[in-house]
Scaffold this active site. Structure first.
Site, short mmCIF file in Angstrom:
data_model
loop_
_atom_site.label_atom_id
_atom_site.label_comp_id
_atom_site.label_asym_id
_atom_site.label_seq_id
_atom_site.Cartn_x
_atom_site.Cartn_y
_atom_site.Cartn_z
N ASP A 36 3.61 52.63 80.73
CA ASP A 36 3.24 51.30 80.25
C ASP A 36 1.74 51.18 80.52
OD1 ASP A 36 3.42 48.59 79.35
OD2 ASP A 36 3.44 47.95 81.45
N GLU B 197 4.13 53.27 75.45
CA GLU B 197 4.20 52.08 74.60
C GLU B 197 3.01 52.05 73.67
OE1 GLU B 197 4.03 47.27 75.17
OE2 GLU B 197 5.12 48.43 76.68
N ASP C 56 5.29 46.26 85.88
CA ASP C 56 4.69 47.33 85.08
C ASP C 56 5.47 48.64 85.22
OD1 ASP C 56 2.36 45.93 83.95
OD2 ASP C 56 1.70 45.81 86.03
#
Length: 170
Positions: free
Chosen positions: A8, A72, A144
């Protein structure tokens, strides 16, 4: 069996999550955050942050020896400067994976949320809850890190679905 490193990306905190996939079974291996914040007295410039992210991902690759790398995709935020910094953080992470000859898989945030929570509009707490539940964790990971685990889980789910569709797994 495959070890998947999920990322991420962020220019301040980059979450990571590592899972092992055997068929439909997922096993938690590790998670956390690469901190590229610096300190109030010594803030880091963008180049230093990108180096920290790149080096941190390289260390994770050495430590966990993943077979797959999932990250991502950038979403267009209201602030173009933030989107550019996020894209640069992604680039630093992707270069680390590419240097290790890992296949890189990119997923949209809505798809990740859909795969893990069941709705593309899930919030961070819902992601944390589902990651904790599905991976049978005793402690809820930081937001996160949970997002990064969700990236890895999304990849595992889609990878398994492709194999089933191709008739290679049951």
């Amino acid at each position: 069996m495959a070890i998947i490193l999920g990322i991420d990306p962020g220019s301040r905190l980059t979450g990571y999550g590592v899972i092992e996939q055997q068929g439909r079974q997922l096993r938690y291996l590790g998670s956390g955050c690469i901190n590229a914040v610096g300190s109030p007295r010594a803030p880091l410039d963008l180049a230093a942050k990108l180096r920290i992210i790149h080096d941190g991902i390289r260390e994770l690759i050495e430590q966990y020896q993943p077979d797959e790398f999932a990250i991502e995709q950038v979403f267009m935020a209201r602030n173009p400067d933030s989107a550019l910094k996020l894209g640069q953080a992604r680039g630093a992470a992707i270069v680390a994976a590419a240097r290790a000859n890992l296949p890189v898989h990119e997923y949209a945030a809505r798809l990740i949320k859909q795969a893990v929570v069941g709705t593309g509009a899930a919030d961070k707490r819902q992601i944390q809850h589902m990651v904790t539940t599905l991976l049978k964790l005793n402690v809820t990971p930081q937001a996160d890190a949970a997002d990064a685990l969700a990236v890895a889980m999304c990849h595992a789910h889609l990878n398994y679905t492709k194999l089933v569709t191709a008739g290679r797994r049951r």
